[in-house]
Scaffold this active site. Structure first.
Site, PDB file in Angstrom:
ATOM      1  N   GLN A 280       6.979  11.058  -1.107  1.00  0.00           N
ATOM      2  CA  GLN A 280       6.300  10.177  -0.157  1.00  0.00           C
ATOM      3  C   GLN A 280       5.527   9.098  -0.916  1.00  0.00           C
ATOM      4  OE1 GLN A 280       5.751  11.336   3.434  1.00  0.00           O
ATOM      5  NE2 GLN A 280       5.059   9.278   3.839  1.00  0.00           N
ATOM      6  N   PHE A 281       6.223   8.020  -1.303  1.00  0.00           N
ATOM      7  CA  PHE A 281       5.578   6.959  -2.077  1.00  0.00           C
ATOM      8  C   PHE A 281       4.453   6.290  -1.299  1.00  0.00           C
ATOM      9  CE2 PHE A 281       8.647   4.449   0.247  1.00  0.00           C
ATOM     10  CZ  PHE A 281       8.002   3.228   0.452  1.00  0.00           C
ATOM     11  N   THR A 282       4.468   6.372   0.023  1.00  0.00           N
ATOM     12  CA  THR A 282       3.441   5.705   0.824  1.00  0.00           C
ATOM     13  C   THR A 282       2.058   6.331   0.645  1.00  0.00           C
ATOM     14  OG1 THR A 282       3.970   7.015   2.787  1.00  0.00           O
ATOM     15  CG2 THR A 282       5.099   4.891   2.538  1.00  0.00           C
TER      16      THR A 282
END
Length: 150
Positions: free
Chosen positions: A79-81
């Site tokens: 989950q890069f966010t």
């Protein structure tokens, strides 16, 4: 590294309308890798996650870890966010998120380290547009950050 830990009764990941992973009781981990993260960050987080006592004991108190419950599983989702920078304006920047050449090996390392604790680990597909279904248990949601150790 940042990890959002959600205690779940079940969770699954679907990609292109095909379910690719499913767990029952355990943790859904949303994992964000930054450019500065190393294996030491992953090691610290893995140890904290597997020893986190958020499952109920016989008295109903959160006193058991995922290692202590029968059938506990972990579903890891990249989950890069989680690395969003939202200080300026209303559109987040993801400049702090690691590029795939750094993030993928560290994500795989993280999963391999959890497996060493004899906990079944499943995952989503790195970089894919995933649909994540979660049946939160509690709900119990905890954020861990290897940089602040909070």
């Amino acid at each position: 590294m940042k990890v959002v830990i959600q205690r779940v009764s079940e969770a699954s990941v679907t990609v292109n309308q095909e379910e690719i992973s499913r767990i029952s009781s355990g943790f859904l981990l949303l994992i964000g890798v930054s450019e500065e993260d190393t294996q030491e960050d992953a090691d610290w987080l893995v140890k904290k996650v597997v020893q986190l006592r958020v499952f109920s004991d016989d008295s109903g108190k959160m006193n058991r870890s995922i290692q202590d419950i029968q059938g506990g599983e972990i579903l890891c989702v990249s989950q890069f966010t989680l690395l969003a920078d939202y200080k300026k304006g209303n559109r987040p920047s993801f400049i702090k998120a690691a590029k795939p050449d750094i993030a993928i090996p560290l994500f795989e390392y993280f999963k391999a380290q959890i497996s060493k604790y004899q906990i079944p680990v499943k995952s989503g597909v790195f970089g894919a547009d995933m649909k994540v279904s979660i049946l939160n248990d509690g709900p119990v949601t905890i954020l861990m950050d290897s940089k602040t150790k909070e």
